[in-house]
Design a protein around this motif. Sequence first.
Motif, PDB file in Angstrom:
ATOM      1  N   HIS A   1      55.778  43.080  37.051  1.00 39.12           N
ATOM      2  CA  HIS A   1      56.101  41.654  36.958  1.00 39.12           C
ATOM      3  C   HIS A   1      55.215  40.941  35.928  1.00 39.12           C
ATOM      4  CE1 HIS A   1      58.291  42.319  40.714  1.00 39.12           C
ATOM      5  NE2 HIS A   1      58.789  41.111  40.616  1.00 39.12           N
ATOM      6  N   GLN A   2      54.417  41.709  35.182  1.00 39.89           N
ATOM      7  CA  GLN A   2      53.466  41.149  34.212  1.00 39.89           C
ATOM      8  C   GLN A   2      52.405  40.282  34.892  1.00 39.89           C
ATOM      9  OE1 GLN A   2      53.672  42.207  30.960  1.00 39.89           O
ATOM     10  NE2 GLN A   2      55.239  43.490  31.891  1.00 39.89           N
ATOM     11  N   GLY A   3      52.127  40.591  36.157  1.00 40.10           N
ATOM     12  CA  GLY A   3      51.146  39.825  36.916  1.00 40.10           C
ATOM     13  C   GLY A   3      49.829  40.560  37.057  1.00 40.10           C
ATOM     14  N   THR A   4      48.910  39.972  37.802  1.00 41.48           N
ATOM     15  CA  THR A   4      47.607  40.573  38.062  1.00 41.48           C
ATOM     16  C   THR A   4      47.364  40.651  39.563  1.00 41.48           C
ATOM     17  OG1 THR A   4      46.482  38.425  37.937  1.00 41.48           O
ATOM     18  CG2 THR A   4      46.630  39.706  35.902  1.00 41.48           C
ATOM     19  N   PHE A   5      46.485  41.566  39.950  1.00 41.02           N
ATOM     20  CA  PHE A   5      46.237  41.878  41.353  1.00 41.02           C
ATOM     21  C   PHE A   5      44.736  41.793  41.609  1.00 41.02           C
ATOM     22  CE2 PHE A   5      48.119  43.808  45.113  1.00 41.02           C
ATOM     23  CZ  PHE A   5      47.036  44.374  45.760  1.00 41.02           C
ATOM     24  N   CYS A   6      44.347  41.196  42.713  1.00 40.24           N
ATOM     25  CA  CYS A   6      42.923  40.975  42.973  1.00 40.24           C
ATOM     26  C   CYS A   6      42.601  41.178  44.449  1.00 40.24           C
ATOM     27  CB  CYS A   6      42.539  39.553  42.546  1.00 40.24           C
ATOM     28  SG  CYS A   6      40.799  39.151  42.844  1.00 40.24           S
ATOM     29  N   ILE A   7      41.460  41.813  44.709  1.00 37.75           N
ATOM     30  CA  ILE A   7      40.958  41.961  46.079  1.00 37.75           C
ATOM     31  C   ILE A   7      39.507  41.487  46.102  1.00 37.75           C
ATOM     32  CG2 ILE A   7      40.441  43.519  47.988  1.00 37.75           C
ATOM     33  CD1 ILE A   7      42.546  45.400  46.924  1.00 37.75           C
ATOM     34  N   SER A   8      39.191  40.593  47.042  1.00 36.78           N
ATOM     35  CA  SER A   8      37.798  40.186  47.247  1.00 36.78           C
ATOM     36  C   SER A   8      37.476  40.321  48.727  1.00 36.78           C
ATOM     37  CB  SER A   8      37.574  38.735  46.775  1.00 36.78           C
ATOM     38  OG  SER A   8      38.371  37.836  47.518  1.00 36.78           O
ATOM     39  N   SER A   9      36.232  40.640  49.040  1.00 41.37           N
ATOM     40  CA  SER A   9      35.878  40.885  50.436  1.00 41.37           C
ATOM     41  C   SER A   9      34.419  40.554  50.691  1.00 41.37           C
ATOM     42  CB  SER A   9      36.146  42.353  50.794  1.00 41.37           C
ATOM     43  OG  SER A   9      35.957  42.573  52.173  1.00 41.37           O
ATOM     44  N   VAL A  10      34.162  40.010  51.860  1.00 42.06           N
ATOM     45  CA  VAL A  10      32.802  39.788  52.345  1.00 42.06           C
ATOM     46  C   VAL A  10      32.629  40.666  53.579  1.00 42.06           C
ATOM     47  CG1 VAL A  10      31.141  38.111  53.197  1.00 42.06           C
ATOM     48  CG2 VAL A  10      32.846  37.417  51.514  1.00 42.06           C
ATOM     49  N   ASN A  11      31.742  41.618  53.500  1.00 38.43           N
ATOM     50  CA  ASN A  11      31.549  42.555  54.601  1.00 38.43           C
ATOM     51  C   ASN A  11      31.182  41.806  55.885  1.00 38.43           C
ATOM     52  OD1 ASN A  11      31.413  45.057  55.844  1.00 38.43           O
ATOM     53  ND2 ASN A  11      29.262  45.360  55.321  1.00 38.43           N
ATOM     54  N   GLY A  12      31.952  42.004  56.925  1.00 38.23           N
ATOM     55  CA  GLY A  12      31.729  41.331  58.199  1.00 38.23           C
ATOM     56  C   GLY A  12      32.406  39.978  58.313  1.00 38.23           C
ATOM     57  N   LYS A  13      33.030  39.514  57.232  1.00 33.27           N
ATOM     58  CA  LYS A  13      33.641  38.180  57.236  1.00 33.27           C
ATOM     59  C   LYS A  13      35.159  38.204  57.014  1.00 33.27           C
ATOM     60  CE  LYS A  13      29.777  35.841  57.701  1.00 33.27           C
ATOM     61  NZ  LYS A  13      29.506  34.963  58.874  1.00 33.27           N
ATOM     62  N   GLY A  14      35.645  39.126  56.236  1.00 39.83           N
ATOM     63  CA  GLY A  14      37.079  39.157  55.981  1.00 39.83           C
ATOM     64  C   GLY A  14      37.414  39.542  54.555  1.00 39.83           C
ATOM     65  N   THR A  15      38.698  39.604  54.273  1.00 37.03           N
ATOM     66  CA  THR A  15      39.184  40.060  52.972  1.00 37.03           C
ATOM     67  C   THR A  15      40.288  39.136  52.475  1.00 37.03           C
ATOM     68  OG1 THR A  15      38.669  42.370  53.494  1.00 37.03           O
ATOM     69  CG2 THR A  15      40.295  41.995  51.761  1.00 37.03           C
ATOM     70  N   THR A  16      40.315  38.920  51.184  1.00 36.29           N
ATOM     71  CA  THR A  16      41.387  38.176  50.532  1.00 36.29           C
ATOM     72  C   THR A  16      42.051  39.081  49.511  1.00 36.29           C
ATOM     73  OG1 THR A  16      40.264  36.043  50.772  1.00 36.29           O
ATOM     74  CG2 THR A  16      41.988  36.195  49.097  1.00 36.29           C
ATOM     75  N   VAL A  17      43.364  39.235  49.639  1.00 33.18           N
ATOM     76  CA  VAL A  17      44.140  39.995  48.664  1.00 33.18           C
ATOM     77  C   VAL A  17      45.136  39.027  48.041  1.00 33.18           C
ATOM     78  CG1 VAL A  17      45.591  42.002  48.246  1.00 33.18           C
ATOM     79  CG2 VAL A  17      43.943  42.036  50.119  1.00 33.18           C
ATOM     80  N   SER A  18      45.200  39.005  46.729  1.00 32.99           N
ATOM     81  CA  SER A  18      46.105  38.067  46.068  1.00 32.99           C
ATOM     82  C   SER A  18      46.728  38.701  44.836  1.00 32.99           C
ATOM     83  CB  SER A  18      45.368  36.778  45.679  1.00 32.99           C
ATOM     84  OG  SER A  18      44.459  37.013  44.630  1.00 32.99           O
ATOM     85  N   PHE A  19      47.860  38.156  44.440  1.00 32.26           N
ATOM     86  CA  PHE A  19      48.454  38.552  43.168  1.00 32.26           C
ATOM     87  C   PHE A  19      48.992  37.314  42.470  1.00 32.26           C
ATOM     88  CE2 PHE A  19      51.631  39.283  46.489  1.00 32.26           C
ATOM     89  CZ  PHE A  19      52.754  38.625  46.006  1.00 32.26           C
ATOM     90  N   PHE A  20      48.946  37.359  41.156  1.00 32.27           N
ATOM     91  CA  PHE A  20      49.293  36.225  40.312  1.00 32.27           C
ATOM     92  C   PHE A  20      50.517  36.591  39.482  1.00 32.27           C
ATOM     93  CE2 PHE A  20      49.044  34.252  36.124  1.00 32.27           C
ATOM     94  CZ  PHE A  20      48.854  32.906  36.416  1.00 32.27           C
ATOM     95  N   LEU A  21      51.553  35.724  39.519  1.00 34.53           N
ATOM     96  CA  LEU A  21      52.746  35.933  38.715  1.00 34.53           C
ATOM     97  C   LEU A  21      52.845  34.824  37.668  1.00 34.53           C
ATOM     98  CD1 LEU A  21      55.419  36.898  41.419  1.00 34.53           C
ATOM     99  CD2 LEU A  21      53.832  38.381  40.160  1.00 34.53           C
TER     100      LEU A  21
END
Length: 329
Positions: free
Chosen positions: A304-324
């Motif tokens: 889709h010509q987009g980008t993919f990102c994962i960020s995480s704080v150990n013990g706090k949670g995770t954010t997964v996102s993609f940009f179109l």
Amino acid sequence: MIIIIYRESFLSVSEKDQFEEQLSVEIRFCINSDGYILECNKKGQALVERYGPYFLHFFPDHTACEAKDYLDAIMKSDDIVSALLCDKLSDRDLGTLYNGISKDGKIILVGYRTQMFTHLAGEIVHELRNPLTVIKGFIQLCGYTKEYDKYQPVILSEIDRMYTILENFLTLSLRKSKCQRMNPDEVCKSLISLLSAECVVNKVRLDYDIAYSESVCKIDLDKIKQVMINLLRNALEAFDEHTGEKKIMFRGSVEDNGYRFSLIDNGPGMETDVLNNLGKPLFTTKAKGTGIGLSLCKKIIADHQGTFCISSVNGKGTTVSFFLPFVSP
């Protein structure tokens, strides 16, 4: 508080090649009557570079005679001759299944590594499991609410998606997309019903915040659904007994030149070494995982010509996102 960012980029060339190699199962050779390779495809070239241009050198001494007998059988036959040959890479699987035919004094071989079939089977199981999970969730909801008519359209649409997945794998056409111009906030709204059903069944609180967008993106809705269900399933499986109230936030936000889809959980997060390997084909931390889900997601977003990102704080949670990216009017 340290936030670990995994990656935000297009699928790298090496990762794309590695993923495509999982789907490209054929090893092709054109061999002369003496066993020397005249032509080959990319996968065949990898063997030539490692073992040389003589076909029989691909095999250990105790099986080279079987390979020689196989080539002789092809030259004497007017039909396709098949054999499972154990080559020098067979410690990783059963070997290579070769189909060969003689043409104009040359031998044409098409080989299929049994390891490749194992990978493809894992991919099919992984991708069919997602719509089956959705269907199961909605049927369970029907049992709670008795509102069968309300959920029937979603169940039928997921069954249709299963057919599409099967057709894609039968034709090895995962690279094909049916993109159309869509408002990304409308796409988000269509995803909420899928996400909410799963969260209700798993007793997870779902919140969402969808920003309106005047601009549009080119989107293959079935593929984006596939991505979002993969990400949700990963988030649900990440929760453990130490998590209090399990929560997931689904957010759609407008950014410069595009729209971001985010899934945020309050699970246990991930260690740095896991993040460094996450998304690589066949890497998994799950006992029954295939290591294919995230690499599929990354490839779909790259298509889709987009980008993919994962960020995480150990013990706090995770954010997964993609940009179109937005497309011109």
